[in-house]
Design an enzyme around this catalytic site. Structure first.
Site, PDB file in Angstrom:
ATOM      1  N   ASP A 158       7.849  13.353 111.191  1.00 44.19           N
ATOM      2  CA  ASP A 158       7.650  13.564 109.598  1.00 44.19           C
ATOM      3  C   ASP A 158       8.196  14.819 109.478  1.00 44.19           C
ATOM      4  O   ASP A 158       8.869  15.525 109.895  1.00 44.19           O
ATOM      5  CB  ASP A 158       6.441  12.986 109.266  1.00 44.19           C
ATOM      6  CG  ASP A 158       6.544  12.081 108.051  1.00 44.19           C
ATOM      7  OD1 ASP A 158       7.129  12.788 106.903  1.00 44.19           O
ATOM      8  OD2 ASP A 158       6.095  11.079 107.845  1.00 44.19           O
ATOM      9  N   HIS A 190       4.564  14.694 102.569  1.00 49.88           N
ATOM     10  CA  HIS A 190       4.873  13.238 102.936  1.00 49.88           C
ATOM     11  C   HIS A 190       4.107  13.139 104.414  1.00 49.88           C
ATOM     12  O   HIS A 190       3.419  12.261 104.692  1.00 49.88           O
ATOM     13  CB  HIS A 190       6.207  12.917 103.179  1.00 49.88           C
ATOM     14  CG  HIS A 190       6.659  11.487 103.738  1.00 49.88           C
ATOM     15  ND1 HIS A 190       6.862  11.265 104.927  1.00 49.88           N
ATOM     16  CD2 HIS A 190       7.084  10.379 102.900  1.00 49.88           C
ATOM     17  CE1 HIS A 190       7.022   9.890 104.927  1.00 49.88           C
ATOM     18  NE2 HIS A 190       7.166   9.393 103.679  1.00 49.88           N
ATOM     19  N   SER A 345       6.881   3.845 103.761  1.00 47.68           N
ATOM     20  CA  SER A 345       6.357   5.096 104.550  1.00 47.68           C
ATOM     21  C   SER A 345       4.696   5.213 104.641  1.00 47.68           C
ATOM     22  O   SER A 345       4.094   5.817 105.477  1.00 47.68           O
ATOM     23  CB  SER A 345       6.644   6.398 103.603  1.00 47.68           C
ATOM     24  OG  SER A 345       7.764   6.825 104.251  1.00 47.68           O
TER      25      SER A 345
END
EC number: 3.4.21.-
Length: 485
Positions: A158, A190, A345
């Protein structure tokens, strides 16, 4: 003389027929002069070494002659299991010579991969944990076995992870940075968010698992496909040297256009015993158009909303294996505290975390994990989307036990220290010991209920035979399923 000329032409034709070719990437955003090269099955280490030396030689000759590409040449090498290859920056003459080499299976233009999440409102309660241990929506407790993923390592492929966030309790570590930006932190948020859903003490599913940060996306949430493949390769090698690939999970909350090279890398990791959870994508379209979501051996995850309907943004279709909570999910943020995000996600780390939990509990690995999660899940998702063959919402097994809480629950973990005062939640009274339903196994000991609804303030805001797999029926059925009867 004519005979020898005929033989020479014939040999040249055979050589050309056996050489690799440059794949077209359709509408994917390609990176100028950047390519991924995959060698043919059966290429030896010696052949691979000679090939690389040859590539460097012709590349140096071509760029010197033409004065091109200051920062060029091989940048990543892939050498785990059956997948041999490399990626780098090459001029047109060099890449043509490479594709003509009979040892090369194919050359693929490098493309940009992005995250599959988006920031939404702040300070909303996270409902995902409670939902995956309940029969129906609207419950407030998360019940789970006290093993909680212990002994399993989850790789967050990520934007990086804030490994010092107190919610990780020292179980987070930095692995590698394929972006090569010199910034070994999560500058996006994220990756920290998805990691918190997987292993965080407050918002996490596998609360005793470890997480390793593998940075493949920059602070804007994008990165080259070649770097993603290098990240997978690194994870597989690291896992094989640290506990085993059969005790490792990769979460990939990212995706881009269809990439044969990326799908191959993901399949290789699964073949070695790793469990891969992959976000289906946020374009409300067929997930078969995206990689690594279109790879048949990974566990492709669609997103559900709090009412058990497929999230409006979630991709769909035959590639989707499972659904998991993905709308308005609260988890960790860099620097401390929490934030809410939505996207497939956010759904994928629910599956990665639950995969780690089940691996520790039952001792299974690889593709068997996704199959087991399908067995444990509930047929709850409404409007799963055109061509989707499942409506299964993940569950940790509590719903399969009649929704009964196992006896003798231990205390829930304390939430992370908030930046603003909060009222503590009331402790949940344990239920009386219950006998299992006929034909059902006895509940696992020492479960832990948790109150995931405590709001936290926010300061703003994709080989049994690796090559055979690619050319096999299952791969093409998934990729081109719309043409099958």
């Amino acid at each position: 003389m004519g005979i020898f000329r005929f033989i020479s032409i014939s040999l040249a034709a055979v050589s050309a027929a056996n050489a690799g070719h440059i794949l077209s990437m359709g509408h994917a955003k390609t990176i100028p002069n950047s390519y991924i090269v995959v060698m043919k099955d059966g290429t030896t280490e010696e052949d691979f070494t000679h090939h690389q030396s040859w590539v460097q030689s012709i590349h140096t000759h071509n760029v010197t002659r033409r004065g091109l590409l200051d920062n060029a040449g091989v940048r990543h090498k892939y050498g785990f299991g059956s997948m041999m290859g490399y990626a780098g920056l090459f001029d047109e003459d060099t890449i043509k010579d490479i594709s003509d080499d009979p040892k090369v299976m194919f050359v693929e233009p490098d493309t940009t991969i992005t995250i599959h999440g988006e920031l939404t409102q702040n300070d909303v309660p996270s409902w995902g944990l409670a939902r995956i241990s309940s029969q129906r929506p609207g419950t407030e407790d998360y019940t789970y076995d006290s093993s909680a993923g212990e002994g399993i390592t989850v790789y967050s492929v990520d934007t990086g992870v804030d490994i010092h966030h107190e919610d990780f309790e020292g179980r987070a570590s930095w692995g590698t940075n394929m972006i090569e930006d010199g910034y070994d932190k999560d500058g996006n948020g994220h990756g920290t968010h998805t990691a918190g859903t997987m292993v965080g003490k407050t918002f996490g599913i596998a609360k005793k698992a470890k997480v390793v940060a593998v940075k493949v996306l920059d602070n804007n949430g994008s990165g080259p496909t070649s770097g993603i493949i290098a990240g997978i390769n690194w994870c597989a090698q690291h896992a094989s040297q640290n506990g085993g690939t059969d005790k490792a999970v990769i979460n990939m909350s990212l995706g881009g256009g269809s990439s044969s090279a990326l799908n191959r890398a993901a399949a290789q990791a699964v073949q070695k015993g790793m469990f891969l959870a992959v976000a289906a994508g946020n374009d409300n379209q067929d997930a078969r158009t995206s990689s690594p979501a279109s790879e048949d051996t990974v566990c492709t995850v669609g997103a559900s909303a709090e009412n058990d309907e497929r999230s409006s943004f979630s991709n769909w279709g035959p590639a989707v294996d499972l659904f998991a909570p993905g709308s308005n999910i609260v988890s960790t943020r860099p620097g401390g505290g929490s934030q809410s995000m939505s996207g497939t996600s956010m759904a994928s780390p629910h599956v990665a975390g639950l995969g780690a939990y089940i691996m520790a509990l039952e001792g299974i690995s690889g593709s068997a994990v996704c199959d087991r999660l399908k067995q444990l899940g509930t047929s709850s998702v409404t409007n799963p989307g055109p061509g989707t063959r499942t409506n299964i919402l993940i569950n940790n097994g509590d719903a399969k036990n009649g929704g009964k809480k196992p006896s003798q629950p231990s205390q829930p973990p304390k939430p992370s220290q908030p930046s603003k005062p909060q009222q503590p939640s009331e402790p949940q009274e344990p239920s009386e010991p219950q006998e299992p339903a006929p034909g059902q196994p006895a509940p696992a000991p020492a479960p832990v209920p948790q109150h995931p609804h405590t709001p936290f303030p926010n300061d703003d805001f994709n080989f049994d035979d690796f090559w055979k797999k690619y050319f096999g029926t299952d791969h093409w059925r998934k990729t081109f399923g719309r043409f099958w009867n």
